[in-house]
Write a protein that holds these residues in place. Sequence first.
Motif, short mmCIF file in Angstrom:
data_model
loop_
_atom_site.label_atom_id
_atom_site.label_comp_id
_atom_site.label_asym_id
_atom_site.label_seq_id
_atom_site.Cartn_x
_atom_site.Cartn_y
_atom_site.Cartn_z
N PHE A 1 25.16 36.53 1.11
CA PHE A 1 26.07 37.11 2.11
C PHE A 1 25.72 36.77 3.55
N SER A 2 24.67 35.94 3.77
CA SER A 2 24.41 35.47 5.14
C SER A 2 25.53 34.56 5.58
N ILE A 3 26.17 33.91 4.61
CA ILE A 3 27.21 32.92 4.89
C ILE A 3 28.51 33.41 4.27
N GLY A 4 29.60 33.27 4.99
CA GLY A 4 30.90 33.72 4.49
C GLY A 4 31.40 32.83 3.36
N TYR A 5 31.40 33.34 2.14
CA TYR A 5 31.85 32.56 0.98
C TYR A 5 33.29 32.09 1.16
N ASP A 6 34.13 32.98 1.65
CA ASP A 6 35.55 32.64 1.82
C ASP A 6 35.76 31.53 2.84
N ASP A 7 34.85 31.44 3.83
CA ASP A 7 34.97 30.40 4.85
C ASP A 7 34.71 29.01 4.29
N LEU A 8 33.79 28.93 3.33
CA LEU A 8 33.25 27.63 2.93
C LEU A 8 33.63 27.18 1.52
N SER A 9 33.89 28.12 0.62
CA SER A 9 34.04 27.77 -0.79
C SER A 9 35.28 26.95 -1.10
N ASP A 10 36.31 27.04 -0.23
CA ASP A 10 37.54 26.30 -0.50
C ASP A 10 37.59 24.96 0.23
N THR A 11 36.45 24.53 0.79
CA THR A 11 36.41 23.25 1.50
C THR A 11 36.04 22.11 0.56
N GLN A 12 36.46 20.90 0.91
CA GLN A 12 36.06 19.73 0.12
C GLN A 12 34.54 19.54 0.15
N GLU A 13 33.94 19.94 1.29
CA GLU A 13 32.49 19.78 1.43
C GLU A 13 31.73 20.62 0.39
N TYR A 14 32.31 21.78 0.04
CA TYR A 14 31.66 22.60 -0.99
C TYR A 14 31.66 21.86 -2.33
N GLN A 15 32.78 21.20 -2.64
CA GLN A 15 32.85 20.40 -3.87
C GLN A 15 31.86 19.24 -3.81
N ALA A 16 31.71 18.65 -2.62
CA ALA A 16 30.78 17.52 -2.45
C ALA A 16 29.34 17.96 -2.63
N THR A 17 29.05 19.23 -2.37
CA THR A 17 27.68 19.74 -2.54
C THR A 17 27.23 19.61 -3.99
N GLU A 18 28.18 19.69 -4.91
CA GLU A 18 27.85 19.51 -6.33
C GLU A 18 27.25 18.12 -6.58
N ILE A 19 27.74 17.13 -5.82
CA ILE A 19 27.19 15.77 -5.95
C ILE A 19 25.75 15.75 -5.46
N LEU A 20 25.50 16.38 -4.31
CA LEU A 20 24.16 16.36 -3.71
C LEU A 20 23.13 17.12 -4.54
N THR A 21 23.58 18.13 -5.28
CA THR A 21 22.63 18.95 -6.04
C THR A 21 22.65 18.64 -7.54
N SER A 22 23.28 17.52 -7.90
CA SER A 22 23.46 17.20 -9.33
C SER A 22 22.13 16.99 -10.06
N ASN A 23 21.06 16.61 -9.35
CA ASN A 23 19.77 16.37 -9.99
C ASN A 23 18.88 17.62 -9.99
N TYR A 24 19.42 18.73 -9.49
CA TYR A 24 18.62 19.96 -9.39
C TYR A 24 19.25 21.05 -10.24
N GLN A 25 18.42 21.76 -10.96
CA GLN A 25 18.91 22.81 -11.85
C GLN A 25 18.95 24.16 -11.15
N GLU A 26 19.94 24.95 -11.49
CA GLU A 26 20.02 26.36 -11.09
C GLU A 26 19.89 26.56 -9.58
N ILE A 27 20.71 25.85 -8.82
CA ILE A 27 20.77 26.08 -7.38
C ILE A 27 21.60 27.34 -7.14
N PRO A 28 21.05 28.37 -6.47
CA PRO A 28 21.82 29.60 -6.24
C PRO A 28 23.09 29.34 -5.43
N MET A 29 24.08 30.19 -5.63
CA MET A 29 25.37 30.04 -4.95
C MET A 29 25.19 29.99 -3.43
#
Length: 291
Positions: free
Chosen positions: A102-130
């Motif tokens: 809750f330090s970061i507004g989920y509603d502000d960021l979750s619907d951005t393309q950049e949030y989807q791109a984060t999945e690419i950056l973290t693809s080699n890491y397991q269990e990254i918290p939301m």
Amino acid sequence: SSYNVSINYSRQQGYYLSGNEFEVRRLLMRLIDKVFTLNISENDVINSLNIEEDKIILINKHINKVEQYLNNMFIDESTLTLPYKLYLILRRINHDKIVAPFSIGYDDLSDTQEYQATEILTSNYQEIPMQEKLFITLQLLSTSVQWSELHDVQHLPELQYALEEMIEQFEKLTFITFKDKESLIHQLMHHMKPAFYRIRYQLSDVDSLTNSLKEDYKELFHLVKLSSKPLEKFLNQELPDKETVYLTMLIGGSLRRQDEDIDQKVKAVVVCTQGTSISKLMLQELRSVFP
């Protein structure tokens, strides 16, 4: 101290930082930006921070994929610093140094393309918290980028209106009309999307560069600052000087292209012994006579 982070020492742990993890990260991002402006080689950075070069290479490959996915290109110093920021964020996560939910507004960021791109950056890491995915998204959003199309900022529908009001206010203050206002608004929009996230999450820091630029563009900086009220209303906070400097440079560039010189404009002050109200009426009358 401006981050409320302190350096402590114990025999068991040696030196360590104490403070809110979000603030520690802000400090970390600031230091990474700073170190690459100094006369320090990339190898020295890698060696002193005990960075695994193969992981930096992998992160760079992922950043290339992100650029393709977003149809954007990271520019300026971001190309150099972003891999190290992402590497050190992931390393802190690995050491269980997690930003609070809750330090970061989920509603502000979750619907951005950049949030989807984060999945690419973290693809080699397991269990990254939301909340960590959101923090990485924030780094992408607040990084200077060359936006290919303005549809990327559609989730900020009021931003363009605020910028148009700001330019209108600037024109009223200076009696200058921008010849290519559409192009200027377009440039300001490109700049303000990442700036919006920098300002909102207080990622803009005072830089020594700011003071020198404020002096170089002293008159213009003052006028841009006065004109920025609609933007501050949209942001719901004061515009940091560093961000005002960037806007000043963009507006200054547009003025130069149409051969306008703020410093050469005739200036006048209304002095009236009949009080403020009469002074204002007199000012309006003079403005209509001398546009």
